[in-house]
Scaffold this motif. Structure first.
Motif, PDB file in Angstrom:
ATOM      1  N   GLU A  92     -59.395  22.731  -7.301  1.00 52.90           N
ATOM      2  CA  GLU A  92     -57.964  22.061  -7.888  1.00 52.90           C
ATOM      3  C   GLU A  92     -57.406  21.386  -6.927  1.00 52.90           C
ATOM      4  N   PRO A  93     -56.933  20.148  -7.217  1.00 46.49           N
ATOM      5  CA  PRO A  93     -56.575  19.744  -8.654  1.00 46.49           C
ATOM      6  C   PRO A  93     -57.859  18.843  -9.006  1.00 46.49           C
ATOM      7  N   GLY A  94     -58.708  18.491  -7.871  1.00 46.89           N
ATOM      8  CA  GLY A  94     -60.016  17.781  -8.292  1.00 46.89           C
ATOM      9  C   GLY A  94     -59.753  16.572  -8.738  1.00 46.89           C
ATOM     10  N   VAL A  95     -60.531  16.333 -10.310  1.00 47.75           N
ATOM     11  CA  VAL A  95     -60.491  15.141 -10.903  1.00 47.75           C
ATOM     12  C   VAL A  95     -59.133  14.858 -11.580  1.00 47.75           C
ATOM     13  N   GLN A  96     -58.228  15.799 -11.554  1.00 45.30           N
ATOM     14  CA  GLN A  96     -57.020  15.894 -12.069  1.00 45.30           C
ATOM     15  C   GLN A  96     -55.813  15.593 -11.230  1.00 45.30           C
ATOM     16  N   SER A  97     -56.197  15.307 -10.043  1.00 48.46           N
ATOM     17  CA  SER A  97     -55.428  15.069  -8.918  1.00 48.46           C
ATOM     18  C   SER A  97     -54.156  13.870  -9.037  1.00 48.46           C
ATOM     19  N   ALA A  98     -54.430  13.244  -9.792  1.00 45.95           N
ATOM     20  CA  ALA A  98     -53.359  12.041  -9.980  1.00 45.95           C
ATOM     21  C   ALA A  98     -52.538  12.469 -11.291  1.00 45.95           C
ATOM     22  N   VAL A  99     -52.900  13.418 -12.070  1.00 43.83           N
ATOM     23  CA  VAL A  99     -52.259  13.835 -13.253  1.00 43.83           C
ATOM     24  C   VAL A  99     -51.917  15.365 -13.361  1.00 43.83           C
ATOM     25  N   TYR A 100     -51.863  15.875 -12.068  1.00 47.17           N
ATOM     26  CA  TYR A 100     -51.613  17.486 -12.085  1.00 47.17           C
ATOM     27  C   TYR A 100     -50.754  18.138 -12.726  1.00 47.17           C
ATOM     28  N   ALA A 101     -49.660  17.553 -12.486  1.00 47.91           N
ATOM     29  CA  ALA A 101     -48.487  18.180 -12.884  1.00 47.91           C
ATOM     30  C   ALA A 101     -48.123  17.480 -14.455  1.00 47.91           C
ATOM     31  N   PRO A 102     -47.566  18.369 -15.266  1.00 45.94           N
ATOM     32  CA  PRO A 102     -46.894  17.539 -16.410  1.00 45.94           C
ATOM     33  C   PRO A 102     -45.865  16.637 -15.914  1.00 45.94           C
ATOM     34  N   PHE A 103     -45.991  15.414 -16.705  1.00 50.16           N
ATOM     35  CA  PHE A 103     -45.022  14.651 -16.212  1.00 50.16           C
ATOM     36  C   PHE A 103     -44.533  13.606 -17.265  1.00 50.16           C
ATOM     37  N   THR A 104     -43.222  13.273 -17.850  1.00 50.07           N
ATOM     38  CA  THR A 104     -42.836  12.234 -18.693  1.00 50.07           C
ATOM     39  C   THR A 104     -41.917  11.214 -18.064  1.00 50.07           C
ATOM     40  N   PRO A 105     -42.554  10.029 -17.860  1.00 55.80           N
ATOM     41  CA  PRO A 105     -41.857   9.136 -17.207  1.00 55.80           C
ATOM     42  C   PRO A 105     -40.524   8.723 -17.846  1.00 55.80           C
ATOM     43  N   GLU A 106     -39.752   8.258 -17.050  1.00 54.45           N
ATOM     44  CA  GLU A 106     -38.427   7.811 -17.436  1.00 54.45           C
ATOM     45  C   GLU A 106     -38.415   6.232 -18.298  1.00 54.45           C
ATOM     46  N   PRO A 107     -37.760   6.427 -19.388  1.00 56.81           N
ATOM     47  CA  PRO A 107     -37.900   5.130 -19.888  1.00 56.81           C
ATOM     48  C   PRO A 107     -37.338   3.855 -19.330  1.00 56.81           C
ATOM     49  N   GLY A 108     -38.074   2.819 -19.337  1.00 60.65           N
ATOM     50  CA  GLY A 108     -37.654   1.661 -18.657  1.00 60.65           C
ATOM     51  C   GLY A 108     -38.407   1.391 -16.973  1.00 60.65           C
ATOM     52  N   ASP A 138     -46.557  11.522  -8.510  1.00 67.12           N
ATOM     53  CA  ASP A 138     -46.787  12.048  -7.127  1.00 67.12           C
ATOM     54  C   ASP A 138     -45.918  13.116  -6.497  1.00 67.12           C
ATOM     55  N   ALA A 139     -44.480  13.051  -6.464  1.00 64.67           N
ATOM     56  CA  ALA A 139     -43.882  14.034  -6.283  1.00 64.67           C
ATOM     57  C   ALA A 139     -43.773  15.456  -7.022  1.00 64.67           C
ATOM     58  N   ALA A 140     -44.035  15.205  -8.402  1.00 66.02           N
ATOM     59  CA  ALA A 140     -44.274  16.440  -9.241  1.00 66.02           C
ATOM     60  C   ALA A 140     -45.683  16.994  -8.976  1.00 66.02           C
ATOM     61  N   ASN A 141     -46.731  16.212  -8.352  1.00 63.13           N
ATOM     62  CA  ASN A 141     -47.765  16.702  -8.271  1.00 63.13           C
ATOM     63  C   ASN A 141     -47.882  17.369  -7.059  1.00 63.13           C
ATOM     64  N   ASN A 142     -46.999  16.931  -5.964  1.00 62.75           N
ATOM     65  CA  ASN A 142     -46.890  17.795  -4.840  1.00 62.75           C
ATOM     66  C   ASN A 142     -46.056  19.287  -5.172  1.00 62.75           C
ATOM     67  N   ARG A 143     -45.306  19.058  -5.828  1.00 61.06           N
ATOM     68  CA  ARG A 143     -44.416  20.308  -6.003  1.00 61.06           C
ATOM     69  C   ARG A 143     -45.190  21.201  -6.741  1.00 61.06           C
ATOM     70  N   LEU A 144     -45.992  20.931  -7.563  1.00 61.22           N
ATOM     71  CA  LEU A 144     -46.870  21.954  -8.398  1.00 61.22           C
ATOM     72  C   LEU A 144     -47.913  22.441  -7.310  1.00 61.22           C
ATOM     73  N   LEU A 145     -48.585  21.639  -6.471  1.00 60.82           N
ATOM     74  CA  LEU A 145     -49.513  22.087  -5.480  1.00 60.82           C
ATOM     75  C   LEU A 145     -48.757  23.090  -4.755  1.00 60.82           C
ATOM     76  N   LEU A 146     -47.609  22.782  -4.227  1.00 61.64           N
ATOM     77  CA  LEU A 146     -46.978  23.886  -3.398  1.00 61.64           C
ATOM     78  C   LEU A 146     -46.882  25.092  -3.795  1.00 61.64           C
ATOM     79  N   ASP A 147     -46.203  25.054  -5.371  1.00 58.63           N
ATOM     80  CA  ASP A 147     -45.888  26.253  -6.144  1.00 58.63           C
ATOM     81  C   ASP A 147     -47.357  27.013  -6.290  1.00 58.63           C
ATOM     82  N   ARG A 148     -48.564  26.484  -6.579  1.00 59.61           N
ATOM     83  CA  ARG A 148     -49.755  27.019  -6.680  1.00 59.61           C
ATOM     84  C   ARG A 148     -50.246  27.759  -5.211  1.00 59.61           C
ATOM     85  N   LEU A 149     -49.921  27.307  -4.231  1.00 60.49           N
ATOM     86  CA  LEU A 149     -50.224  27.624  -3.011  1.00 60.49           C
ATOM     87  C   LEU A 149     -49.328  28.756  -2.426  1.00 60.49           C
ATOM     88  N   ALA A 150     -48.036  29.088  -3.046  1.00 61.14           N
ATOM     89  CA  ALA A 150     -47.099  29.893  -2.537  1.00 61.14           C
ATOM     90  C   ALA A 150     -47.852  31.223  -1.913  1.00 61.14           C
TER      91      ALA A 150
END
Length: 209
Positions: free
Chosen positions: A79-95, A106-118
């Motif tokens: 992991e995150p493998g083929v899901q690397s770009a969308v690893y973390a659940p994310f809802t974009p801000e409107p507009g 990207d920022a959400a993905n990095n946070r999740l990766l660090l959490d998983r590797l804690a």
């Protein structure tokens, strides 16, 4: 020769454009031609790359190239493998525009990766890239190149350049994170650079470029 890139990522276009400059081809994103993104339902980079390249070629009628790439972390079973770009659940801000959404993801993905590797002691990882090129959607001989760039995941981000997981990926042989590398150095060593060298050789041989 015009080649459509099966991506809407402006930074990826710039990176691949430099890598493929020796061929003298015109590389354009599928988004600039009004092509929507393809489904990527598969578990491997090669299969998803094929799906993206076939979609772009079918809609545009042009030869196409797809880059399917991501981060594979040893301690997480790839992991995150083929899901690397969308690893973390994310809802974009409107507009927000596409690039702003990508940076937030990207920022959400990095946070999740660090959490998983804690607490993990094994932080080895590889950036991997598959490049797939097709002359047409029905091309029976797709060109396939693959690159792997090994390193380790830091506990805190370092560097302002690049995108995705670049601030966390430390390359021991270079003594820096990918996000800290000058563009020229990154393009000389990266997983995309490794795959691009292979692809250029394949295109020159098989496509007579």
């Amino acid at each position: 020769m015009k080649l459509v890139l099966a991506s809407n990522n402006a930074k990826k276009l710039a990176e691949l454009g430099l890598l493929f400059a020796p061929l003298g081809i015109e590389l354009v994103t599928q988004g600039s031609l009004g092509v929507s993104e393809a489904d990527e339902p598969h578990h491997t980079f090669v299969e998803n790359g094929l799906a993206k390249a076939r979609h772009a070629a079918a809609v545009t009628g042009l030869p196409a190239i797809a880059d399917d790439s991501g981060l594979c972390v040893d301690a997480l079973g790839g992991e995150p493998g083929v899901q690397s770009a969308v690893y973390a659940p994310f809802t974009p801000e409107p507009g927000t525009d596409r690039e702003a959404q990508r940076r937030a993801q990207d920022a959400a993905n990095n946070r999740l990766l660090l959490d998983r590797l804690a607490g993990a002691t094994d932080r080895r990882a590889s950036f991997v890239c598959s490049l797939i090129a097709l002359r047409s959607p029905q091309d029976p001989e797709p060109l396939i190149a693959f690159g792997r760039w090994g390193g380790e995941i830091l506990a805190t981000p370092q560097g302002e350049g690049g995108f995705g997981y670049d601030p966390l990926m430390f390359i021991p042989t270079l003594g820096r994170t990918v996000a800290s590398l000058p563009t020229e150095l990154k393009n000389a060593h990266s997983h995309r650079a490794i795959a691009a060298v292979q692809m250029i050789a394949l295109m020159r041989s098989a496509w007579r470029l």
